[in-house]
Design a protein around this motif. Structure first.
Motif, mmCIF file in Angstrom:
data_model
loop_
_atom_site.group_PDB
_atom_site.id
_atom_site.type_symbol
_atom_site.label_atom_id
_atom_site.label_comp_id
_atom_site.label_asym_id
_atom_site.label_seq_id
_atom_site.Cartn_x
_atom_site.Cartn_y
_atom_site.Cartn_z
ATOM 1 N N HIS A 43 -6.053 -5.485 -4.341
ATOM 2 C CA HIS A 43 -6.531 -5.833 -2.999
ATOM 3 C C HIS A 43 -6.478 -7.346 -2.801
ATOM 4 O O HIS A 43 -7.169 -8.090 -3.482
ATOM 5 C CB HIS A 43 -7.968 -5.347 -2.786
ATOM 6 C CG HIS A 43 -8.499 -5.717 -1.435
ATOM 7 N ND1 HIS A 43 -8.177 -5.016 -0.297
ATOM 8 C CD2 HIS A 43 -9.286 -6.730 -1.044
ATOM 9 C CE1 HIS A 43 -8.767 -5.582 0.735
ATOM 10 N NE2 HIS A 43 -9.441 -6.632 0.308
ATOM 11 N N ASP A 44 -5.648 -7.793 -1.861
ATOM 12 C CA ASP A 44 -5.596 -9.211 -1.514
ATOM 13 C C ASP A 44 -6.434 -9.417 -0.258
ATOM 14 O O ASP A 44 -6.055 -8.967 0.825
ATOM 15 C CB ASP A 44 -4.155 -9.658 -1.263
ATOM 16 C CG ASP A 44 -4.055 -11.151 -1.014
ATOM 17 O OD1 ASP A 44 -5.096 -11.809 -0.781
ATOM 18 O OD2 ASP A 44 -2.926 -11.676 -1.039
ATOM 19 N N PRO A 45 -7.602 -10.090 -0.383
ATOM 20 C CA PRO A 45 -8.487 -10.240 0.769
ATOM 21 C C PRO A 45 -7.927 -11.134 1.875
ATOM 22 O O PRO A 45 -8.481 -11.166 2.969
ATOM 23 C CB PRO A 45 -9.767 -10.837 0.174
ATOM 24 C CG PRO A 45 -9.350 -11.447 -1.106
ATOM 25 C CD PRO A 45 -8.163 -10.670 -1.597
ATOM 26 N N LEU A 46 -6.849 -11.849 1.617
ATOM 27 C CA LEU A 46 -6.242 -12.675 2.654
ATOM 28 C C LEU A 46 -5.248 -11.905 3.504
ATOM 29 O O LEU A 46 -4.821 -12.378 4.552
ATOM 30 C CB LEU A 46 -5.525 -13.889 2.034
ATOM 31 C CG LEU A 46 -6.420 -14.894 1.331
ATOM 32 C CD1 LEU A 46 -5.588 -16.027 0.770
ATOM 33 C CD2 LEU A 46 -7.489 -15.426 2.275
ATOM 34 N N ARG A 47 -4.880 -10.737 3.060
ATOM 35 C CA ARG A 47 -3.869 -9.937 3.750
ATOM 36 C C ARG A 47 -4.539 -8.967 4.725
ATOM 37 O O ARG A 47 -5.491 -8.295 4.362
ATOM 38 C CB ARG A 47 -3.075 -9.152 2.716
ATOM 39 C CG ARG A 47 -1.987 -8.285 3.322
ATOM 40 C CD ARG A 47 -1.162 -7.679 2.256
ATOM 41 N NE ARG A 47 -0.436 -8.747 1.587
ATOM 42 C CZ ARG A 47 0.235 -8.600 0.473
ATOM 43 N NH1 ARG A 47 0.294 -7.434 -0.116
ATOM 44 N NH2 ARG A 47 0.869 -9.611 -0.063
ATOM 45 N N PRO A 48 -3.998 -8.872 5.943
ATOM 46 C CA PRO A 48 -4.532 -7.864 6.866
ATOM 47 C C PRO A 48 -4.342 -6.467 6.271
ATOM 48 O O PRO A 48 -3.319 -6.178 5.656
ATOM 49 C CB PRO A 48 -3.679 -8.022 8.123
ATOM 50 C CG PRO A 48 -3.051 -9.367 8.010
ATOM 51 C CD PRO A 48 -2.929 -9.655 6.534
ATOM 52 N N VAL A 49 -5.346 -5.642 6.431
ATOM 53 C CA VAL A 49 -5.299 -4.282 5.904
ATOM 54 C C VAL A 49 -4.512 -3.403 6.866
ATOM 55 O O VAL A 49 -4.679 -3.473 8.076
ATOM 56 C CB VAL A 49 -6.710 -3.737 5.699
ATOM 57 C CG1 VAL A 49 -6.691 -2.271 5.341
ATOM 58 C CG2 VAL A 49 -7.431 -4.516 4.630
ATOM 59 N N GLN A 50 -3.643 -2.609 6.306
ATOM 60 C CA GLN A 50 -2.897 -1.613 7.081
ATOM 61 C C GLN A 50 -3.214 -0.256 6.485
ATOM 62 O O GLN A 50 -3.385 -0.122 5.286
ATOM 63 C CB GLN A 50 -1.396 -1.843 6.992
ATOM 64 C CG GLN A 50 -0.936 -3.130 7.612
ATOM 65 C CD GLN A 50 0.569 -3.275 7.502
ATOM 66 O OE1 GLN A 50 1.197 -2.763 6.589
ATOM 67 N NE2 GLN A 50 1.151 -3.963 8.446
ATOM 68 N N THR A 51 -3.245 0.732 7.325
ATOM 69 C CA THR A 51 -3.425 2.090 6.823
ATOM 70 C C THR A 51 -2.089 2.601 6.336
ATOM 71 O O THR A 51 -1.045 2.070 6.717
ATOM 72 C CB THR A 51 -3.969 3.025 7.930
ATOM 73 O OG1 THR A 51 -2.971 3.140 8.935
ATOM 74 C CG2 THR A 51 -5.274 2.515 8.510
ATOM 75 N N PRO A 52 -2.079 3.638 5.508
ATOM 76 C CA PRO A 52 -0.809 4.209 5.077
ATOM 77 C C PRO A 52 0.084 4.594 6.264
ATOM 78 O O PRO A 52 1.292 4.464 6.217
ATOM 79 C CB PRO A 52 -1.214 5.423 4.256
ATOM 80 C CG PRO A 52 -2.554 5.058 3.707
ATOM 81 C CD PRO A 52 -3.212 4.257 4.823
ATOM 82 N N ARG A 53 -0.517 5.032 7.335
ATOM 83 C CA ARG A 53 0.242 5.405 8.528
ATOM 84 C C ARG A 53 0.946 4.176 9.103
ATOM 85 O O ARG A 53 2.084 4.247 9.538
ATOM 86 C CB ARG A 53 -0.682 6.024 9.573
ATOM 87 C CG ARG A 53 0.060 6.618 10.750
ATOM 88 C CD ARG A 53 -0.881 7.346 11.715
ATOM 89 N NE ARG A 53 -1.585 8.424 11.047
ATOM 90 C CZ ARG A 53 -2.914 8.525 10.971
ATOM 91 N NH1 ARG A 53 -3.691 7.662 11.552
ATOM 92 N NH2 ARG A 53 -3.470 9.529 10.342
ATOM 93 N N ASP A 54 0.276 3.004 9.084
ATOM 94 C CA ASP A 54 0.880 1.762 9.581
ATOM 95 C C ASP A 54 2.094 1.368 8.754
ATOM 96 O O ASP A 54 3.024 0.754 9.250
ATOM 97 C CB ASP A 54 -0.119 0.596 9.523
ATOM 98 C CG ASP A 54 -1.305 0.783 10.454
ATOM 99 O OD1 ASP A 54 -1.166 1.511 11.458
ATOM 100 O OD2 ASP A 54 -2.369 0.206 10.162
ATOM 101 N N ARG A 55 2.052 1.716 7.462
ATOM 102 C CA ARG A 55 3.144 1.355 6.561
ATOM 103 C C ARG A 55 4.289 2.353 6.594
ATOM 104 O O ARG A 55 5.242 2.231 5.854
ATOM 105 C CB ARG A 55 2.622 1.282 5.125
ATOM 106 C CG ARG A 55 1.722 0.126 4.888
ATOM 107 C CD ARG A 55 1.390 0.043 3.409
ATOM 108 N NE ARG A 55 0.059 -0.511 3.290
ATOM 109 C CZ ARG A 55 -0.890 -0.042 2.526
ATOM 110 N NH1 ARG A 55 -0.683 1.004 1.774
ATOM 111 N NH2 ARG A 55 -2.056 -0.612 2.489
ATOM 112 N N GLY A 56 4.146 3.382 7.385
ATOM 113 C CA GLY A 56 5.218 4.373 7.494
ATOM 114 C C GLY A 56 5.180 5.444 6.435
ATOM 115 O O GLY A 56 6.165 6.091 6.146
#
Length: 119
Positions: free
Chosen positions: A105-118
Motif C-alpha cells: 500500500h502506497d499512501p501517496l497513490r490514489p486508491v482505485q478499486t479493482p473495477r477502476d483497474r479493469g
C-alpha cells in the motif's frame, strides 16, 4: 457458481488497499531490504507479510487458501488501522509510508478499486 474461500467484500477490500502492482511491490521489497550489511536473496527480500502479499497477487481467486484469506484480512485491517477510511493520498512520515509499502500500500497513490483497474 464457483465456491471460494474469499468472499467478494474481502477480495474487493484487499485489491483496493493493495494499490501497488506485484512488480512494484517486488521491486520495493528488494530495495527496502538492501543495505550495506545484507544482500538478501531476491526471493527472500522484504518482510514475511510483504512476500505473502506478493504471492497472493500472483494467484487466481479460486486458488487462494484459508491462510491466504487470513493474510488478506490482516493486510486490510492493518492498512485501515493506519489510515483514514477514505484512503485519500496522504504524505505522512517516511517510516510510516515505508511500513505500508512493505505490504503493498502506497499512501501517496490514489486508491482505485479493482473495477477502476479493469479487473
Amino acid at each position: 457458481m464457483e465456491h471460494t474461500l474469499v468472499n467478494d467484500e474481502l477480495w474487493q477490500d484487499f485489491h483496493t488497499v493493495v494499490n501497488m502492482t506485484s512488480r512494484e511491490l517486488e521491486d520495493w521489497l528488494r530495495t527496502d531490504a538492501a543495505t550495506e550489511d545484507t544482500e538478501a536473496l531476491p526471493d527472500q527480500a522484504g518482510s514475511h507479510l510483504g512476500r505473502r502479499v506478493l504471492e497472493i497477487l500472483g494467484k487466481r481467486r479460486r486458488d487462494l487458501t484459508p491462510d491466504d484469506a487470513s493474510v488478506m484480512r490482516r493486510v486490510v485491517d492493518r492498512v485501515h488501522g493506519r489510515r483514514a477510511d477514505d484512503l485519500e493520498p496522504t504524505a505522512g512520515d517516511e517510516t510510516w509510508r515505508h511500513g505500508l509499502m512493505r505490504i503493498g500500500h502506497d499512501p501517496l497513490r490514489p486508491v482505485q478499486t479493482p473495477r477502476d483497474r479493469g479487473r
